[in-house]
Scaffold this motif. Structure first.
Motif, PDB file in Angstrom:
ATOM      1  N   ASP A   1       0.775  -1.321  -0.067  1.00  0.00           N
ATOM      2  CA  ASP A   1      -0.078  -0.099  -0.008  1.00  0.00           C
ATOM      3  C   ASP A   1       0.772   1.299   0.154  1.00  0.00           C
ATOM      4  O   ASP A   1       0.424   2.292  -0.575  1.00  0.00           O
ATOM      5  N   PHE A   2       2.113   1.153   0.746  1.00  0.00           N
ATOM      6  CA  PHE A   2       2.950   2.267   0.691  1.00  0.00           C
ATOM      7  C   PHE A   2       3.550   2.742  -0.662  1.00  0.00           C
ATOM      8  O   PHE A   2       3.826   3.878  -0.869  1.00  0.00           O
ATOM      9  N   VAL A   3       3.696   1.632  -1.631  1.00  0.00           N
ATOM     10  CA  VAL A   3       4.152   2.016  -2.664  1.00  0.00           C
ATOM     11  C   VAL A   3       3.200   2.477  -3.883  1.00  0.00           C
ATOM     12  O   VAL A   3       3.246   3.379  -4.594  1.00  0.00           O
ATOM     13  N   LEU A   4       1.837   1.938  -3.560  1.00  0.00           N
ATOM     14  CA  LEU A   4       0.877   2.016  -4.426  1.00  0.00           C
ATOM     15  C   LEU A   4       0.513   3.473  -4.072  1.00  0.00           C
ATOM     16  O   LEU A   4      -0.213   4.358  -5.001  1.00  0.00           O
ATOM     17  N   ALA A   5       0.819   4.121  -3.030  1.00  0.00           N
ATOM     18  CA  ALA A   5       0.026   5.501  -2.718  1.00  0.00           C
ATOM     19  C   ALA A   5       0.821   6.627  -3.575  1.00  0.00           C
ATOM     20  O   ALA A   5       0.396   7.596  -3.649  1.00  0.00           O
ATOM     21  N   ILE A   6       2.138   6.225  -4.086  1.00  0.00           N
ATOM     22  CA  ILE A   6       2.818   6.984  -4.843  1.00  0.00           C
ATOM     23  C   ILE A   6       2.312   7.323  -6.248  1.00  0.00           C
ATOM     24  O   ILE A   6       2.610   8.195  -6.719  1.00  0.00           O
ATOM     25  N   HIS A   7       1.394   6.268  -6.457  1.00  0.00           N
ATOM     26  CA  HIS A   7       0.967   6.224  -7.771  1.00  0.00           C
ATOM     27  C   HIS A   7       0.131   7.747  -8.126  1.00  0.00           C
ATOM     28  O   HIS A   7       0.262   8.318  -9.212  1.00  0.00           O
ATOM     29  N   PHE A   8      -0.614   7.965  -7.070  1.00  0.00           N
ATOM     30  CA  PHE A   8      -1.544   9.498  -7.295  1.00  0.00           C
ATOM     31  C   PHE A   8      -0.481  10.383  -7.551  1.00  0.00           C
ATOM     32  O   PHE A   8      -1.087  11.539  -8.284  1.00  0.00           O
ATOM     33  N   GLY A   9       0.569  10.538  -6.763  1.00  0.00           N
ATOM     34  CA  GLY A   9       1.333  11.856  -6.641  1.00  0.00           C
ATOM     35  C   GLY A   9       2.161  11.968  -7.857  1.00  0.00           C
ATOM     36  O   GLY A   9       2.329  13.084  -8.451  1.00  0.00           O
ATOM     37  N   ILE A  10       2.381  10.951  -8.474  1.00  0.00           N
ATOM     38  CA  ILE A  10       3.136  10.808  -9.962  1.00  0.00           C
ATOM     39  C   ILE A  10       2.159  11.222 -10.790  1.00  0.00           C
ATOM     40  O   ILE A  10       2.337  11.970 -11.858  1.00  0.00           O
ATOM     41  N   SER A  11       0.802  10.968 -10.846  1.00  0.00           N
ATOM     42  CA  SER A  11      -0.432  11.250 -11.749  1.00  0.00           C
ATOM     43  C   SER A  11      -0.468  12.874 -11.679  1.00  0.00           C
ATOM     44  O   SER A  11      -0.775  13.605 -12.721  1.00  0.00           O
ATOM     45  N   LEU A  12      -0.387  13.413 -10.496  1.00  0.00           N
ATOM     46  CA  LEU A  12      -0.565  14.728 -10.468  1.00  0.00           C
ATOM     47  C   LEU A  12       0.417  15.491 -11.046  1.00  0.00           C
ATOM     48  O   LEU A  12       0.301  16.652 -11.631  1.00  0.00           O
ATOM     49  N   ILE A  13       1.811  15.053 -10.762  1.00  0.00           N
ATOM     50  CA  ILE A  13       2.773  15.759 -11.586  1.00  0.00           C
ATOM     51  C   ILE A  13       2.801  15.632 -12.932  1.00  0.00           C
ATOM     52  O   ILE A  13       2.975  16.871 -13.894  1.00  0.00           O
TER      53      ILE A  13
END
Length: 308
Positions: free
Chosen positions: A116-128
Motif C-alpha cells: 500500500d505504501f508503494v501504491l500510494a505514490i501512484h496518485f502523486g506521480i499522476s498529479l505531476i
C-alpha cells in the motif's frame, strides 16, 4: 496552432479523467478486476466474463492508453512548434516521463503486487504528470498573448514559499492516497477529531487511525498556510490581478477540499464526494504549478536584471 491547442485541451481533460479513474479504481477496490494480466484482461483481448470491477479497471486502462497517445502527440508537436520557449522541452519531457512511470507502477502492481505504501505514490506521480500537461497547455495558449515576466515580480521569499508548498502538497496527497489504499477513510467516525467526545485519546489510536489523523493534521496545516499567503497577496499585490485572482482560487479550492474531506466522513464515504476530493486537489496542485512557472520567470528576470 489550432491542432496544437486542440491536443492540449484534450490531453489536459483526459489526464483529469485518468486521475479520477485511478481514484475510482481504488475506491471500488477494482485494482484486480482483470486479474494479474496486463495489458490483457484475464489473459484475453476481449474478456469473456464481465464483472463490475473488470469494467472499472479495463476502462481505466483504455482511457490511460488513449491519453498517453494524446500526450505523446502533444509533446512532439509542442517541441516542434514552440520549442523556442524556455519551459517547453522540460514540460514535454515531464509529461511523458511521469505518465509512463505511473503506467509502469500500475502494471507492476497488477503483475507482481505492491505494498500500500508503494501504491500510494501512484496518485502523486499522476498529479505531476497532470501539472506538466496543464502548464504545457497554458504555454500554447500564451502564444497569442505572451505573458511578460517584467509585469509580475515575485520576491525570493515568496518564491521559496510557493516551491515549498508544492512539495508539501505532494506529501499530503501521498498521505491521502495511503488513507485510501489501507482503507482507513472511515476509521475515525468524527470530524475534525477522531472521536470528538474524547479528542485527545491518542493512546487508544491504532495504526489506521494514526494515518487518518496524520493526514488531517498535515492538511489542516496546509489550509492555514494557504490562508496566510492569501491574506499576504491581498495586502501586497493589489495591482496584480494574476496574483489576487490566482490565490483566491487556490484558497477557495483548498477550502472546498477540506469540506469534501469532512463530507467523506459525514456521508459514509460517498463515492461522488470521494472522487470530487481527488479532483479538487488536482486542480489546486495545477494552480500551484502555474505559480511555480510564474516564480521561475520572475527569478530569471531578476537574475538578468542584476547581470545587466
Amino acid at each position: 496552432m489550432k491542432l496544437l491547442k486542440t491536443l492540449a485541451i484534450l490531453s489536459t481533460l483526459g489526464m483529469l479523467f485518468v486521475l479520477i479513474g485511478g481514484a475510482l479504481v481504488t475506491k471500488t477496490d477494482s485494482g484486480m478486476g482483470c486479474g494479474d494480466s496486463w495489458p490483457l484482461c484475464h489473459g484475453e483481448l476481449i474478456p469473456s466474463e464481465i464483472t463490475f470491477s473488470l469494467v472499472i479497471e479495463l476502462s481505466h486502462r483504455l482511457v490511460s492508453g488513449g491519453v498517453g497517445f494524446l500526450v505523446l502527440l502533444l509533446s512532439y508537436f509542442s517541441w516542434k512548434k514552440i520549442g523556442h520557449i524556455r519551459e517547453t522541452k522540460l514540460l514535454a519531457f515531464l509529461s511523458i516521463f511521469f505518465l509512463v512511470l505511473q503506467g509502469l507502477i500500475g502494471a507492476a502492481a497488477v503483475k507482481w503486487g505492491q505494498s500500500d505504501f508503494v501504491l500510494a505514490i501512484h496518485f502523486g506521480i499522476s498529479l505531476i504528470s497532470f501539472a506538466a500537461i496543464l502548464l504545457l497547455t497554458l504555454l500554447i495558449f500564451e502564444i497569442d498573448k505572451k505573458f511578460d515576466a517584467k509585469s509580475l515580480i515575485i520576491p525570493r521569499a515568496m518564491r521559496i514559499q510557493i516551491y515549498s508548498m508544492a512539495i508539501y502538497t505532494l506529501a499530503i496527497t501521498y498521505t491521502g492516497a495511503l488513507v485510501r489504499h489501507i482503507e482507513a477513510s472511515l476509521v475515525c467516525g468524527s470530524w475534525p477529531f477522531c472521536t470528538n467526545s474524547n479528542p485527545f485519546a491518542f493512546g487508544e489510536y491504532n495504526f489506521h487511525q494514526w494515518v487518518q489523523m496524520g493526514h488531517r493534521l498535515v492538511a489542516g496545516l496546509l489550509f492555514i498556510w494557504v490562508l496566510f499567503l492569501f491574506i499576504h497577496v491581498l495586502k501586497h499585490y493589489k495591482s496584480s490581478k494574476i496574483m489576487r485572482y490566482g490565490w483566491t482560487v487556490c484558497f477557495l479550492l483548498l477550502l472546498l477540499q477540506v469540506l469534501l474531506g469532512a463530507m467523506i466522513i459525514f456521508t459514509g464515504q460517498n463515492l461522488i464526494v470521494a472522487l470530487l476530493h481527488a479532483l479538487v486537489v488536482a486542480c489546486f496542485f495545477g494552480m500551484l504549478s502555474y505559480f511555480i512557472l510564474l516564480s521561475s520567470r520572475s527569478a530569471r528576470y531578476e537574475k538578468d536584471s542584476s547581470t545587466n
